[in-house]
Scaffold this motif. Structure first.
Motif, PDB file in Angstrom:
ATOM      1  N   LEU A   1       0.828  -1.215   0.000  1.00 13.10           N
ATOM      2  CA  LEU A   1       0.000   0.000   0.000  1.00 13.10           C
ATOM      3  C   LEU A   1       0.854   1.253   0.000  1.00 13.10           C
ATOM      4  O   LEU A   1       1.963   1.253   0.516  1.00 13.10           O
ATOM      5  CB  LEU A   1      -0.858   0.073   1.269  1.00 13.10           C
ATOM      6  N   ARG A   2       0.301   2.327  -0.565  1.00 15.61           N
ATOM      7  CA  ARG A   2       0.845   3.663  -0.341  1.00 15.61           C
ATOM      8  C   ARG A   2      -0.298   4.467   0.246  1.00 15.61           C
ATOM      9  O   ARG A   2      -1.322   4.670  -0.404  1.00 15.61           O
ATOM     10  CB  ARG A   2       1.337   4.335  -1.623  1.00 15.61           C
ATOM     11  N   VAL A   3      -0.122   4.895   1.474  1.00 20.86           N
ATOM     12  CA  VAL A   3      -1.196   5.541   2.233  1.00 20.86           C
ATOM     13  C   VAL A   3      -1.019   7.051   2.261  1.00 20.86           C
ATOM     14  O   VAL A   3       0.072   7.554   2.474  1.00 20.86           O
ATOM     15  CB  VAL A   3      -1.233   4.986   3.678  1.00 20.86           C
ATOM     16  N   THR A   4      -2.123   7.759   2.041  1.00 17.37           N
ATOM     17  CA  THR A   4      -2.142   9.209   2.181  1.00 17.37           C
ATOM     18  C   THR A   4      -3.022   9.552   3.380  1.00 17.37           C
ATOM     19  O   THR A   4      -4.247   9.447   3.294  1.00 17.37           O
ATOM     20  CB  THR A   4      -2.706   9.885   0.915  1.00 17.37           C
ATOM     21  N   PRO A   5      -2.395   9.923   4.526  1.00 22.77           N
ATOM     22  CA  PRO A   5      -3.205  10.353   5.668  1.00 22.77           C
ATOM     23  C   PRO A   5      -3.795  11.735   5.387  1.00 22.77           C
ATOM     24  O   PRO A   5      -3.294  12.468   4.540  1.00 22.77           O
ATOM     25  CB  PRO A   5      -2.215  10.407   6.824  1.00 22.77           C
ATOM     26  N   ARG A   6      -4.837  12.079   6.099  1.00 23.23           N
ATOM     27  CA  ARG A   6      -5.547  13.361   5.900  1.00 23.23           C
ATOM     28  C   ARG A   6      -5.913  13.542   4.432  1.00 23.23           C
ATOM     29  O   ARG A   6      -5.792  14.628   3.870  1.00 23.23           O
ATOM     30  CB  ARG A   6      -4.693  14.538   6.371  1.00 23.23           C
ATOM     31  N   GLY A   7      -6.379  12.459   3.805  1.00 25.33           N
ATOM     32  CA  GLY A   7      -6.700  12.476   2.375  1.00 25.33           C
ATOM     33  C   GLY A   7      -8.096  12.969   2.055  1.00 25.33           C
ATOM     34  O   GLY A   7      -8.513  12.906   0.910  1.00 25.33           O
ATOM     35  N   GLY A   8      -8.844  13.419   3.062  1.00 27.02           N
ATOM     36  CA  GLY A   8     -10.164  13.985   2.806  1.00 27.02           C
ATOM     37  C   GLY A   8     -11.291  12.969   2.866  1.00 27.02           C
ATOM     38  O   GLY A   8     -12.422  13.302   3.143  1.00 27.02           O
ATOM     39  N   ARG A   9     -10.990  11.700   2.574  1.00 28.55           N
ATOM     40  CA  ARG A   9     -12.005  10.650   2.646  1.00 28.55           C
ATOM     41  C   ARG A   9     -11.291   9.310   2.807  1.00 28.55           C
ATOM     42  O   ARG A   9     -10.106   9.211   2.552  1.00 28.55           O
ATOM     43  CB  ARG A   9     -12.884  10.653   1.393  1.00 28.55           C
ATOM     44  N   ASP A  10     -12.033   8.301   3.212  1.00 28.72           N
ATOM     45  CA  ASP A  10     -11.479   6.953   3.310  1.00 28.72           C
ATOM     46  C   ASP A  10     -11.833   6.231   2.025  1.00 28.72           C
ATOM     47  O   ASP A  10     -13.008   5.978   1.756  1.00 28.72           O
ATOM     48  CB  ASP A  10     -12.070   6.218   4.518  1.00 28.72           C
ATOM     49  N   ASP A  11     -10.824   5.918   1.223  1.00 35.37           N
ATOM     50  CA  ASP A  11     -11.108   5.337  -0.087  1.00 35.37           C
ATOM     51  C   ASP A  11      -9.866   4.656  -0.661  1.00 35.37           C
ATOM     52  O   ASP A  11      -8.747   4.939  -0.248  1.00 35.37           O
ATOM     53  CB  ASP A  11     -11.565   6.432  -1.055  1.00 35.37           C
ATOM     54  N   ILE A  12     -10.093   3.790  -1.640  1.00 32.97           N
ATOM     55  CA  ILE A  12      -9.004   3.184  -2.401  1.00 32.97           C
ATOM     56  C   ILE A  12      -8.981   3.882  -3.748  1.00 32.97           C
ATOM     57  O   ILE A  12      -9.998   3.960  -4.434  1.00 32.97           O
ATOM     58  CB  ILE A  12      -9.222   1.666  -2.547  1.00 32.97           C
ATOM     59  N   ASP A  13      -7.818   4.435  -4.105  1.00 33.21           N
ATOM     60  CA  ASP A  13      -7.689   5.235  -5.325  1.00 33.21           C
ATOM     61  C   ASP A  13      -7.132   4.469  -6.513  1.00 33.21           C
ATOM     62  O   ASP A  13      -6.775   5.064  -7.513  1.00 33.21           O
ATOM     63  CB  ASP A  13      -6.772   6.450  -5.071  1.00 33.21           C
ATOM     64  N   GLY A  14      -7.008   3.149  -6.401  1.00 35.90           N
ATOM     65  CA  GLY A  14      -6.506   2.375  -7.528  1.00 35.90           C
ATOM     66  C   GLY A  14      -5.086   1.893  -7.302  1.00 35.90           C
ATOM     67  O   GLY A  14      -4.617   1.801  -6.178  1.00 35.90           O
ATOM     68  N   ILE A  15      -4.410   1.597  -8.411  1.00 40.47           N
ATOM     69  CA  ILE A  15      -3.049   1.060  -8.366  1.00 40.47           C
ATOM     70  C   ILE A  15      -2.099   2.082  -8.946  1.00 40.47           C
ATOM     71  O   ILE A  15      -2.421   2.760  -9.907  1.00 40.47           O
ATOM     72  CB  ILE A  15      -2.970  -0.262  -9.150  1.00 40.47           C
TER      73      ILE A  15
END
Length: 110
Positions: A15-29
């Protein structure tokens, strides 16, 4: 190449995680500069005191339809790049991940 590996107990996901990303979601690969593929995940939680890690495990459990106890962070607890193990039927988990990530186009990070 898929950013997850199959095992007899389930799957292991990069995984590559973005904290404080505005929403909880999976953005793809996404393909990293070193050629590794990762699943891009964003969470609302901040990267403090394990909040983002908790949000990531909850999101994956929900998306993959497994109990939260089956999602474990193997490495990268203090990093954006994480390796996560998800227990369950590897075939079903892999198919679910493929569906969730296929909805989003693959991006290459420069």
């Amino acid at each position: 190449m898929d950013p997850w590996r199959y095992s007899t107990e389930g799957i292991s996901i990069a995984l590559r995680v973005t904290p404080r990303g505005g929403r909880d979601d999976i953005d793809g690969i996404e393909t990293l500069a070193n050629g590794r593929s990762v699943v891009k995940v964003r969470v609302r939680a901040i990267a403090d005191g394990g909040e983002a890690n908790r949000a990531v495990t909850e999101l994956l459990a929900k998306v993959l339809g497994v109990p939260k106890a089956r999602v474990k962070i193997l490495s990268g607890t203090t990093s954006r790049l994480k390796q996560v193990a998800v227990g369950g039927d590897p075939k079903i988990l892999g198919e679910t991940l493929r569906k969730v990530t296929a909805a989003k186009p693959e991006k290459t990070k420069d």
